[in-house]
Design a protein around this motif. Sequence first.
Motif, PDB file in Angstrom:
ATOM      1  N   GLU A  67       0.838  -1.207   0.000  1.00 40.39           N
ATOM      2  CA  GLU A  67       0.000   0.000   0.000  1.00 40.39           C
ATOM      3  C   GLU A  67       0.872   1.256   0.000  1.00 40.39           C
ATOM      4  O   GLU A  67       0.604   2.195  -0.741  1.00 40.39           O
ATOM      5  N   ASN A  68       1.894   1.267   0.831  1.00 42.90           N
ATOM      6  CA  ASN A  68       2.784   2.433   0.926  1.00 42.90           C
ATOM      7  C   ASN A  68       3.488   2.720  -0.397  1.00 42.90           C
ATOM      8  O   ASN A  68       3.767   3.871  -0.716  1.00 42.90           O
ATOM      9  N   GLU A  69       3.800   1.666  -1.158  1.00 40.05           N
ATOM     10  CA  GLU A  69       4.541   1.840  -2.401  1.00 40.05           C
ATOM     11  C   GLU A  69       3.632   1.869  -3.627  1.00 40.05           C
ATOM     12  O   GLU A  69       4.118   1.846  -4.761  1.00 40.05           O
ATOM     13  N   GLY A  70       2.318   1.884  -3.392  1.00 34.95           N
ATOM     14  CA  GLY A  70       1.372   1.968  -4.498  1.00 34.95           C
ATOM     15  C   GLY A  70       1.270   0.702  -5.323  1.00 34.95           C
ATOM     16  O   GLY A  70       0.927   0.742  -6.505  1.00 34.95           O
ATOM     17  N   LEU A  71       1.579  -0.440  -4.706  1.00 42.08           N
ATOM     18  CA  LEU A  71       1.514  -1.728  -5.398  1.00 42.08           C
ATOM     19  C   LEU A  71       0.274  -2.501  -4.956  1.00 42.08           C
ATOM     20  O   LEU A  71      -0.194  -2.348  -3.835  1.00 42.08           O
TER      21      LEU A  71
END
Length: 118
Positions: A67-71
């Motif tokens: 989630e933090n890395e937009g994956l």
Amino acid sequence: MINFHLHDSVKVKAGTADPDFGNDIGGWQGRIKEIDPESDEEHVIYLVAWDSLTLQVMDLPLIVRSENEGLSWTEMYLFDSDVEPAAPRDTTEDVIRTEKELQQAYRENWQSLKNKAV
């Protein structure tokens, strides 16, 4: 050569590393959601949507990091050499329900979880 078709169930081969984070994802299962049209005959790339059982045992820090890395943590691109045929373990409805349950369970806690994730 394309070995799998849309909606086929597959299992990640033992010892396969997550291409984004490097952790072992051997044994994870899902269904072929897409066959990358840019694949060549020697290296077919599949988008595998994880089944509900895989989602249920997924490590929380991995979900938060994704989630933090937009994956996406519900699906992953893998080479044909990383997967093998498997018997389905659930239904598409099970996957939808599990995704909703996980999103609901973590929605209120995302901010605190994001701050704690490594």
